[in-house]
Design an enzyme around this catalytic site. Structure first.
Site, PDB file in Angstrom:
ATOM      1  N   HIS A 166       0.825  -1.207   0.000  1.00 52.16           N
ATOM      2  CA  HIS A 166       0.000   0.000   0.000  1.00 52.16           C
ATOM      3  C   HIS A 166       0.860   1.259   0.000  1.00 52.16           C
ATOM      4  CE1 HIS A 166      -3.840  -2.053   1.744  1.00 52.16           C
ATOM      5  NE2 HIS A 166      -3.671  -2.267   0.468  1.00 52.16           N
ATOM      6  N   GLU A 176       4.242  -9.083 -24.024  1.00 57.38           N
ATOM      7  CA  GLU A 176       5.094  -9.119 -22.822  1.00 57.38           C
ATOM      8  C   GLU A 176       5.572 -10.526 -22.494  1.00 57.38           C
ATOM      9  OE1 GLU A 176       2.758  -7.485 -19.614  1.00 57.38           O
ATOM     10  OE2 GLU A 176       0.913  -8.341 -20.392  1.00 57.38           O
ATOM     11  N   ASP A 183       7.648  -6.604 -18.074  1.00 56.37           N
ATOM     12  CA  ASP A 183       7.481  -8.055 -18.056  1.00 56.37           C
ATOM     13  C   ASP A 183       8.252  -8.734 -19.186  1.00 56.37           C
ATOM     14  OD1 ASP A 183       6.130  -8.975 -15.825  1.00 56.37           O
ATOM     15  OD2 ASP A 183       4.176  -8.380 -16.597  1.00 56.37           O
ATOM     16  N   CYS A 227       5.097   0.594 -23.308  1.00 58.43           N
ATOM     17  CA  CYS A 227       4.924   1.204 -21.983  1.00 58.43           C
ATOM     18  C   CYS A 227       5.864   0.513 -21.001  1.00 58.43           C
ATOM     19  CB  CYS A 227       3.471   1.085 -21.508  1.00 58.43           C
ATOM     20  SG  CYS A 227       2.861  -0.611 -21.460  1.00 58.43           S
TER      21      CYS A 227
END
Length: 760
Positions: A364, A605, A629, A676
């Site tokens: 988080h 990926e 990835d 990306c």
């Protein structure tokens, strides 16, 4: 022997400092091997000499005084050859060097083993005996095993000594130390470390029987209300920076405190006669143990939330004031386990960096840090965090590195990086309106990756020309259940409206790997090669259909939606997904929502997708390479593992060749291809991506102005020439240095340092 080794390592691990650790090593190894001498020599990197640091059997007065260069003596020979040396008569060896102060002429046989940590020789472990004899294979194997086991221990103890400001002779000295973790949020920061220790220690709370149970219950209720109030205050404090869904992290805390959850369990234990503090320790301990034993990485992260709550409740029960902290300018917040609440307690404008010993890029805190644009490093397991309070520190969120007591040179280099980022930020107004066009007129759109509300404002401030990747899993990850179609529609509509008429590429739910949902746990031995991405949603069409319907409805009247499918490994997956999308489109139109069928693309990926680029291009409207990835899978390197972080390199020749192949094949089918990930946001790498022919680059909003600045300074023709030269090189380090040199020769070095590996 294995048992002996384990006992030695355990004893060394509990040593208070480096000196004590080395003393234990030489004593225990000497006893275990029955030798007359055991010594440890450590390499002083500044002097480049092996220094005798501990010995059992040699003259104690020689410790710290005797040293030799790598080209001197038998110890130097072991260190430079990086392999064991076993001699029956050491004095007869041509490299033997006599030191009168050690008294070692009495010892004939010699066995030395290098101590190597992360490919770096940190020292040499030596045993000697009076009689001439060859140490047998078992003894040699034991010493080699001992050296391998102790390499990390010595490196950590050495770093701990550096943090304390002590050199090897015990004199006060501020020595620079480097610690490697996992990138949590990109950026660089130079500041002062402020360690946040737990306000109270639950583990030392004793059991105690009480007669007045009602009084204890009242005390506990007061503590509950106090912590609830704190959580609401902190949530309100962050209200302007985070969307309500993101502030729901604090609602998780409030739910845990609820009468039907943790609060109820503590109350039940108190009713058995246990005092409130003991009941709290018992319940929190049980919850933490359960979380920490779970296979799921996301659920293991929740143990830190429970611990944080327990500490806060205990602080109220003890009627102790909350830790009074003075936040200096340029605060770098450091803790064993940073929590979202800790971020909210720092006065606005003071926080420049975050460092957490525990946690990953999926925690988080990392999610919030990225939303707030704070450079962050997670998982610094070797950092002796309790001893860094008040010292100068550098946080490199690009590489996941932290430097303590940095040298003047390093401080200046990183200060220049920070200053460059600030300077560039000041000129954003002028840069924002300008297109990304090279000096010879080649135009390439720069898009952003988004996921949180804070990303939208930053993207617009930095002149993004669209969204290349909207991570739809973020609203799922910060929820306590699957969001409904209506809830998803509202979130997606917000993104589409914010960027209209610019395109917004929404990736379908991409969970698994290092992205888990607490309410939909996935337990696997190898999650990165398991049930993730499109594999999950095709197995659960009800989830996919709801999401697709929400996306389509959200695009009504805007028509700037693009749908992206993650983790595609074959044409059959595309066929299934397209069938579901068309089904959702038909249902939406039947309900009266008139929207055109949006463009659909696939993410490249997985290596399989690289070799199927042509076939995939014929099925979809566009392709998007996921560089993070793809690099990970091509090189078989877990990008979240600091041990192999040096091997994760998107400028590896195999990665560059795969990227060029994808562009060539996609364009042959007349389909556009974007990229990306972290690579697209690296200004130096962006030059190569543009040269390869990518139609657009998508990146973190923070990096967009740097990439735009770089590409506006270069020639497309020259970038093509540079790419052709680099594609002939088979070594990633040489590619890095050649690329950097070429750009620096064009006066473009100022944008390279922040993200180029191993340049600082």
């Amino acid at each position: 022997m294995l048992n002996t080794l384990r006992k030695i390592v355990q004893e060394v691990n509990s040593a208070k400092d480096l000196k004590a650790a080395l003393g234990i090593i030489v004593l225990r190894v000497k006893e275990a091997m029955g030798s007359q001498v055991c010594s440890v020599y450590l390499l002083d990197p500044q002097a480049n000499r092996f220094v005798l640091m501990a010995s059992e059997g040699l003259n104690k007065r020689s410790i710290g005084r005797v040293s030799m260069a790598p080209n001197e003596g038998l110890v130097g020979l072991v260190g430079t050859r990086e392999e064991p040396l076993n001699l029956e008569d050491a004095a007869a060896h041509p490299r033997y060097r006599y030191f009168a102060e050690t008294g070692e002429e009495r010892f004939a046989s010699f066995l030395g083993a290098p101590i190597i940590h992360h490919r770096r020789v940190v020292g040499v472990l030596v045993v000697q005996q009076k009689e001439r004899r060859q140490f047998d294979e078992g003894e040699e194997a034991f010493l080699v095993t001992m050296s391998a086991q102790l390499a990390g221990v010595i490196a950590h103890a050495e770093a701990t000594g550096s943090i304390r400001g002590l050199d090897r002779a015990g004199k006060a000295r501020h020595q620079e130390a480097k610690f490697v973790g996992v990138p949590g949020s990109p950026g660089a920061a130079v500041g002062t470390a402020l360690v946040v220790l737990p306000p109270a220690d639950l583990e030392v709370v004793p059991d105690k029987t009480v007669a007045d149970i009602g009084s204890e219950l009242q005390l506990f209720q007061h503590a509950l209300e106090g912590v609830r109030s704190d959580m609401r205050t902190l949530s309100a404090k962050l209200a302007t920076q985070l969307r309500p869904e993101e502030r729901a992290l604090f609602d998780v805390y409030l739910m845990m405190l609820d009468d039907a959850s943790l609060g109820s369990e503590v109350t039940q234990v108190i009713k058995t006669g246990q005092w409130a503090q003991g009941a709290l320790r018992q319940v929190v301990g049980e919850h933490v143990s359960r979380f920490e034993l779970m296979d799921d990485a996301y659920l293991r992260e929740r143990a830190s939330d429970v611990k944080d709550l327990g500490r806060r409740l205990l602080a109220y029960l003890q009627q102790a004031r909350q830790q009074t902290l003075v936040y200096p300018d340029n605060t770098i917040l450091v803790s064993e386990e940073l929590t979202p609440a800790m971020l909210g307690e720092v006065p606005e404008g003071k926080l420049v960096g975050l460092v957490s010993v525990m946690g990953s890029g999926n925690s988080h805190v990392a999610i919030l840090a990225r939303a707030m644009g704070i450079p962050t490093v997670m998982g610094l397991v070797d950092l002796p965090y309790s001893k860094v309070d008040g010292i100068e520190m550098i946080v490199d969120g690009y590489h996941g590195e932290v430097f303590t007591n940095p040298s003047e040179i390093l401080r200046k280099q990183y200060s220049a990086v920070v200053a460059d980022e600030r300077e560039l930020a000041k000129g954003l107004d002028a840069l924002r309106e300008l297109p990304c066009v090279t000096t010879d007129g080649h135009r390439i759109p720069l898009w952003v990756n988004t996921g949180l509300l804070a990303d939208v404002a930053r993207a617009q401030q930095r002149g993004a020309e669209g969204v290349g990747l909207y991570r739809t899993e973020v609203p799922f990850m910060i929820n306590q259940r699957f969001p409904s179609e209506k809830e998803q529609l509202a979130i997606y509509r917000e993104q589409l409206v914010a960027f209209h008429p610019l395109p917004v590429t929404m990736r379908s739910l991409d969970i698994g790997g290092d992205k888990s949902l607490s309410y939909f746990p996935i337990h696997e031995e190898n999650p990165f090669l398991g049930w993730r991405g499109i594999r999950v949603t095709l197995d659960h069409p009800e989830i996919f259909l709801v999401q697709a319907r929400a996306m389509l409805k959200a695009s009504e009247g805007l028509n700037n939606l693009r749908i992206l499918l993650p983790m595609i490994s074959g044409t059959h997956e595309v066929e299934e997904a397209m069938h579901l999308i068309h089904r959702a489109w038909g249902e939406v139109r039947d309900e009266g929502t008139d929207v055109p069928m949006p463009p659909v693309g696939v993410m490249v990926e997985i290596p399989a997708a690289v070799y199927l680029t042509r076939e995939l291009s014929r099925q979809v409207d566009f392709l998007s390479v996921g560089s993070n990835d793809l690099t990970q899978y091509l090189l078989a390197v877990d990008r979240n593992n600091p041990r192999v972080a040096d091997l994760y390199d998107y400028l590896h020749p195999a990665v560059l060749q795969a990227l060029q192949h994808v562009v060539t094949e996609a364009h042959a089918e007349g389909k556009p291809v974007s990229i990306c990930g972290e690579m697209a946001g690296d200004p130096a790498a962006a030059v190569l991506l543009m040269a390869m022919g990518f139609d657009s680059l998508s990146m973190n909003a923070t990096n967009l102005p740097k990439v735009k600045w770089m590409l506006r300074q270069v020639s497309y023709a020259k970038s093509r020439e540079l790419l052709a030269q680099l594609m002939k090189i088979d070594n990633p380090q040489v590619i890095h240095s050649s690329l950097q040199l070429a750009l620096k020769n064009q006066g473009l070095g100022r944008m390279i340092n922040p993200q180029a590996p191993k340049t600082l």
